[in-house]
Write an enzyme that holds these catalytic residues in place. Structure first.
Site, mmCIF file in Angstrom:
data_model
loop_
_atom_site.group_PDB
_atom_site.id
_atom_site.type_symbol
_atom_site.label_atom_id
_atom_site.label_comp_id
_atom_site.label_asym_id
_atom_site.label_seq_id
_atom_site.Cartn_x
_atom_site.Cartn_y
_atom_site.Cartn_z
ATOM 1 N N ASP A 98 58.590 76.135 10.472
ATOM 2 C CA ASP A 98 58.927 76.172 11.895
ATOM 3 C C ASP A 98 60.318 75.565 12.081
ATOM 4 O O ASP A 98 61.007 75.291 11.093
ATOM 5 C CB ASP A 98 57.863 75.433 12.736
ATOM 6 N N GLU A 104 48.021 74.331 17.390
ATOM 7 C CA GLU A 104 49.246 74.940 16.870
ATOM 8 C C GLU A 104 49.860 75.906 17.873
ATOM 9 O O GLU A 104 51.074 75.973 18.012
ATOM 10 C CB GLU A 104 48.973 75.668 15.539
ATOM 11 N N CYS A 110 64.355 63.431 11.164
ATOM 12 C CA CYS A 110 65.499 64.340 11.034
ATOM 13 C C CYS A 110 65.530 65.244 12.268
ATOM 14 O O CYS A 110 65.338 66.451 12.194
ATOM 15 C CB CYS A 110 65.352 65.165 9.749
ATOM 16 N N GLN A 133 56.822 75.683 21.011
ATOM 17 C CA GLN A 133 57.701 75.571 22.193
ATOM 18 C C GLN A 133 57.297 74.458 23.149
ATOM 19 O O GLN A 133 57.757 74.433 24.282
ATOM 20 C CB GLN A 133 57.720 76.885 23.018
ATOM 21 N N TYR A 140 53.745 81.359 10.584
ATOM 22 C CA TYR A 140 53.660 79.906 10.729
ATOM 23 C C TYR A 140 52.222 79.464 11.043
ATOM 24 O O TYR A 140 51.664 78.585 10.381
ATOM 25 C CB TYR A 140 54.614 79.404 11.837
ATOM 26 N N TRP A 189 44.381 66.421 16.921
ATOM 27 C CA TRP A 189 44.166 67.579 16.055
ATOM 28 C C TRP A 189 44.419 67.255 14.584
ATOM 29 O O TRP A 189 44.148 68.049 13.707
ATOM 30 C CB TRP A 189 45.040 68.763 16.484
ATOM 31 N N CYS A 226 70.355 63.536 0.226
ATOM 32 C CA CYS A 226 70.518 64.559 1.273
ATOM 33 C C CYS A 226 71.951 65.107 1.260
ATOM 34 O O CYS A 226 72.911 64.365 1.471
ATOM 35 C CB CYS A 226 70.193 63.935 2.635
ATOM 36 N N CYS A 230 67.141 56.516 6.891
ATOM 37 C CA CYS A 230 66.381 57.606 6.264
ATOM 38 C C CYS A 230 66.201 57.355 4.764
ATOM 39 O O CYS A 230 67.197 57.216 4.035
ATOM 40 C CB CYS A 230 67.095 58.934 6.487
ATOM 41 N N CYS A 247 69.693 58.954 10.309
ATOM 42 C CA CYS A 247 70.145 58.974 8.914
ATOM 43 C C CYS A 247 70.272 57.572 8.338
ATOM 44 O O CYS A 247 69.986 57.356 7.154
ATOM 45 C CB CYS A 247 71.479 59.695 8.804
ATOM 46 N N LEU A 255 52.145 75.336 31.387
ATOM 47 C CA LEU A 255 52.604 75.212 29.997
ATOM 48 C C LEU A 255 53.635 76.288 29.648
ATOM 49 O O LEU A 255 54.439 76.117 28.730
ATOM 50 C CB LEU A 255 51.390 75.307 29.059
ATOM 51 N N GLY A 256 53.624 77.378 30.420
ATOM 52 C CA GLY A 256 54.595 78.446 30.168
ATOM 53 C C GLY A 256 54.183 79.320 28.986
ATOM 54 O O GLY A 256 53.134 79.113 28.387
HETATM 55 S S1 SF4 Z 1 69.738 61.698 5.869
HETATM 56 FE FE1 SF4 Z 1 69.434 63.914 5.779
HETATM 57 S S2 SF4 Z 1 67.230 64.190 5.762
HETATM 58 FE FE2 SF4 Z 1 67.627 62.090 6.453
HETATM 59 S S3 SF4 Z 1 67.672 62.232 8.673
HETATM 60 FE FE3 SF4 Z 1 69.780 62.433 7.953
HETATM 61 S S4 SF4 Z 1 70.091 64.631 7.765
HETATM 62 FE FE4 SF4 Z 1 67.897 64.316 7.897
#
Ligand code: SF4
Length: 354
Positions: free
Chosen positions: A141, A40, A195, A45, A123, A27, A211, A205, A202, A83-84
């Site tokens: 979401d 969507e 995340c 869920q 949404y 999609w 963050c 990340c 993290c 699928l519910g």
């Molecule tokens: S550092 Fe912050 S934004 Fe990155 S994954 Fe961790 S909590 Fe999420």
């Protein structure tokens, strides 16, 4: 206070992260509003891995909005089976007829018109508007709530009215107006892959330097909710009544869960009861006095968790003639093409194999 620089920083880091990700989902490769809408609704869920097969089945059976509108509700529910959240399928079906009748068969092209379709909330309207028409509407979401809450350190409960308004404003401020579709896809993918709710990555990340949740070590505390979901227990006693190669089913009609699906005839009790108490309830329900109580035997128990309900199902084989006005007798072959609640479907699959 979040300043404009923080929004720009977030947006740039996110978009750079996304450039390196390619989830290869069908999609994502289309801007057909019908296909985006189907995907969507399915993905609400539902995990992507499971949703993908259902998306392909829906598009195979109903390639256009007119095909969906022309189908019967039974056909749609049958494709959706397993699928519910069957209200989503019924709403899709209803809205496809709206598009044919009220929009002359042309998929709505504005956010406000999209919102007129049954089952299309804030949404979904934002997702279709941005992915199909590149209109500047930010999606919001569960993934987006989580990412924004952690990155900006927002602890307003996401299920409160004020929280929904605040997060919606934040998402809109972060949105890349030159590429709404790309931004929305990026933030949703970031929440789904990086995340995540339980174990965000993290350490690797690219957003961690900025963050708030990471730097203040409050990742597990965000996002917050004000209410806990109350789960109601329900006790369903299903009557398994075979006749030749057919089995007795009924179609659910009430304003209750699983509306429009087929299931075994059902007696519900307010609390958990023994087989002997069930036999008393059975006699009372059908106004009969049974001589031989061995005509009823419990053969299986199953349970199914819904968002707000836990269903405890008991399955009793009934060896006697019983008159049920709304009975629909269906063969094993016909069963395959009917929408059936998961708890009943699981039981029938096991039982019919024996
Ligand atoms: S550092 Fe912050 S934004 Fe990155 S994954 Fe961790 S909590 Fe999420």
């Amino acid at each position: 206070m979040i300043n404009n620089y923080s929004y720009i920083k977030f947006r740039n880091l996110l978009m750079t992260w996304h450039e390196e990700i390619d989830r290869g989902l069908p999609w994502k490769e289309t801007n057909d509003p019908y296909r985006i809408w189907i995907s969507e609704i399915i993905l609400q869920q539902t995990r992507v891995a499971q949703g993908r097969a259902y998306y392909e089945r829906m598009i195979d059976h109903f390639p256009t909005v007119r095909d969906l509108a022309d189908a019967s509700e039974d056909q749609v529910l049958s494709i959706w089976k397993g699928l519910g959240y069957y209200a989503r399928a019924r709403n899709l079906h209803y809205a496809s007829k709206q598009i044919i009748d009220e929009f002359n068969g042309v998929f709505p092209t504005t956010y406000n018109d999209l919102r007129l379709l049954k089952g299309v909330g804030l949404y979904t309207a934002a997702a279709i508007a941005s992915f199909a028409y590149n209109l500047p509407y930010a999606v919001l979401d569960g993934n987006v709530f989580r990412v924004l809450s952690r990155f900006f350190g927002l602890d307003t409960p996401i299920d409160s009215t004020i929280g929904k308004k605040l997060f919606s404003e934040q998402a809109q401020r972060c949105l890349d107006k030159s590429d709404p579709a790309g931004f929305n896809q990026a933030i949703m993918d970031f929440g789904a892959l990086q995340c995540t709710a339980q174990s965000p990555s993290c350490d690797i990340c690219p957003l961690k330097e900025n963050c708030v949740a990471f730097n203040e070590n409050i990742i597990d505390l965000l996002p917050t909710k004000s209410k806990k979901i109350k789960v109601r227990s329900r006790y369903f006693h299903y009557l398994v009544i075979p006749k030749g190669n057919q089995i007795c089913l009924i179609k659910r009609k009430d304003r209750d869960i699983w509306q429009g699906l087929y299931e075994l005839p059902l007696i519900e009790s307010e609390k958990s009861i023994s087989t002997s108490q069930f036999i008393d309830l059975f006699q009372e329900t059908f106004s009969i006095n049974m001589v031989d109580k061995r005509s009823i035997k419990k053969i299986s128990t199953k349970k199914q968790r819904l968002t707000h309900q836990m269903i405890y199902g008991n399955f009793y084989i009934i060896n006697m003639d019983l008159s049920i006005k709304t009975a629909r007798w269906k063969s094993k072959e016909e069963l395959k093409h009917l929408g059936v609640p998961k708890i009943v479907d699981d039981f029938l699959k096991e039982w019919l194999q024996e």
